[in-house]
Design an enzyme around this catalytic site. Structure first.
Site, PDB file in Angstrom:
ATOM      1  N   CYS A  19      -6.879  -4.139  -7.803  1.00  0.00           N
ATOM      2  CA  CYS A  19      -6.528  -3.755  -6.432  1.00  0.00           C
ATOM      3  C   CYS A  19      -6.073  -4.977  -5.635  1.00  0.00           C
ATOM      4  CB  CYS A  19      -7.707  -3.074  -5.754  1.00  0.00           C
ATOM      5  SG  CYS A  19      -9.159  -4.125  -5.631  1.00  0.00           S
ATOM      6  N   TYR A  55       0.825  -1.215   0.000  1.00  0.00           N
ATOM      7  CA  TYR A  55       0.000   0.000   0.000  1.00  0.00           C
ATOM      8  C   TYR A  55       0.861   1.267   0.000  1.00  0.00           C
ATOM      9  CZ  TYR A  55      -4.014  -2.995   1.101  1.00  0.00           C
ATOM     10  OH  TYR A  55      -4.986  -3.944   1.059  1.00  0.00           O
TER      11      TYR A  55
END
Lengths: 193, 251
Positions: B154, B123
């Protein structure tokens, strides 16, 4: 395109079918609503605002608002809808809002676009016909006061009955009739050499 | 007065016209279905691009309506490139309609699009890529709310310690999507447990994320683990231009 029988002034069956479809399924009903009234809404929008691109914006905005309103209605409310008058009321509200927004903008008269941008998809023949019958008169509609323009467009361009126009504009029928006749009088004066 | 006798009324009636074709496309979205590694995907798209995707089984129409407040109609055909993108795991040719997202969310989703099939990034890497290095947590929540999972991958963005992290379709689906791309998240985890977040090759002098295709080619004899990019750089390594591990940390 004609939604009302000229002789009897009655609503065609499609209005009932639209409501029926909306009660069954909101999205399929919306498709039916669009199919039934796309020409009516677009013609009204085009002759009210005068510009093709603005008419597309107004039509899209009005249908989207209609959908969003429908999302909040229960079945009974949808079943009671007079779909055409209800939709046209939304169209007129969106148009009036757009006029207010435009009035707040600084004037750009010197750089103003031509009154009507032609439809890019229009054929040569159609364009010629439109120039003969449409362009000049469409431009003159823009010279009418808003109340008269709205009444004339709803009555004589898209052929709504006076009673329904009164509902759509929220005015007494007598007032609608007088807007129509004053508007026509003005147009006659403008078109008579 | 009747319009047949009054030229003005006839001309006014002649001002009616049909709406241009394509106007409905500005108002309504379309939906179609397509196979994905984790089951049948329902995909909504507008004339700007793909806007929403969910697995079959949820109430797709209701959740679409709640999120976008726009009519949703069946599509005559899937949008260009959808089926090949799902087959290949490469979404670079797809158009997305992300008007619903704010600038930060749009940047994060676009950044996730750059992670190649079969690889993962932390992230913090996305946070740095969008110029908000302190916002790794917001990156994670934005990706968990990804309107178009699978298509904007994602699932390829995970925690630095190799834990899968959240996903709109749930953690199990996220792990299944990665397995379908031959990502060994277990290996990333055990490396991280041993303090190794990056792998370098002493033949090329290049340091990578463990799932980078350049890292996977390193034979064990030449493979060196590093806890940080700074540590690798002190040892004389430079960062891989493909997976850009330098973005994952400050300095």
């Amino acid at each position: 395109m004609r939604d009302v029988d000229r002789e009897t002034g009655t609503l065609p069956e499609c209005a009932d079918l639209v409501v029926k479809a909306l009660v069954e399924d909101l999205d399929e009903g919306f498709a039916a609503l669009f199919a039934a009234y796309r020409g009516l809404v677009f013609s009204t929008a085009l002759r009210l605002c005068g510009r093709w691109a603005d008419a597309e914006d107004l039509t899209a905005e009005a249908f989207l608002r209609a959908y969003r309103a429908l999302c909040g209605y229960d079945r009974e409310r949808v079943a009671r809808l007079r779909s055409r008058a209800w939709l046209m009321t939304i169209v007129m509200n969106v148009w009036r809002n757009s006029l207010r927004t435009e009035a707040r903008r600084p004037p750009t008269t010197l750089l103003e676009e031509p009154v009507e941008t032609p439809d890019p998809h229009e054929g040569v023949e159609e364009a010629a016909v439109r120039r003969e019958t449409g362009d000049e008169l469409a431009g003159l509609l823009g010279l009418l006061p808003e109340d008269q323009r709205a009444a004339v467009v709803l009555r004589h361009v898209v052929d709504l009955p006076v009673g329904e126009i009164a509902v759509v504009l929220g005015l007494p029928q007598g007032t609608v009739k007088s807007h129509i006749s004053r508007g026509l009088q003005r147009l006659r004066a403008l078109t008579t050499p | 007065m009747d319009s047949t006798h009054d030229p003005l009324l006839a001309r006014l009636a002649g001002l009616a016209t049909d709406a241009p074709d394509g106007l409905l496309g500005r108002i309504a979205a379309r939906w179609t279905r397509a196979p994905s590694p984790v089951g049948e995907l329902l995909v909504a798209f507008t004339d700007e691009g793909i806007v929403y995707a969910r697995l079959e089984g949820e109430d797709f129409a209701a959740s679409f309506r709640e999120r976008f407040a726009r009519p949703l109609l069946p599509a005559p055909r899937p949008p260009a490139g959808l089926l090949p993108a799902l087959r290949s795991g490469r979404s670079s040719g797809l158009r997305f309609d992300l008007r619903d997202a704010d600038d930060f969310q749009r940047d994060v989703l676009r950044a996730a699009l750059t992670v190649p099939r079969g690889q993962v990034r932390p992230y913090s890497w996305i946070a740095r890529l969008v110029g908000r290095p302190e916002a790794a947590r917001e990156v994670a929540s934005t990706l968990e709310r990804n309107p178009v999972p699978v298509l904007i991958p994602c699932h390829r963005v995970v925690r630095a310690d190799g834990a899968a992290g959240g996903h709109a379709f749930g953690r199990a689906a996220k792990e299944a999507l990665l397995r379908a791309e031959n990502v060994d998240l277990g290996e990333v985890r055990s490396l991280a447990e041993a303090g190794v977040l990056y792998l370098g090759s002493d033949t090329t002098g290049i340091v990578c994320f463990p799932t980078c295709h350049n890292a996977r080619r390193i034979t064990s004899a030449h493979r060196h683990g590093f806890h940080s990019v700074a540590q690798a750089e002190r040892a004389g390594y430079r960062t891989c231009l493909h997976c850009r591990p330098g973005l994952a940390e400050a300095g």
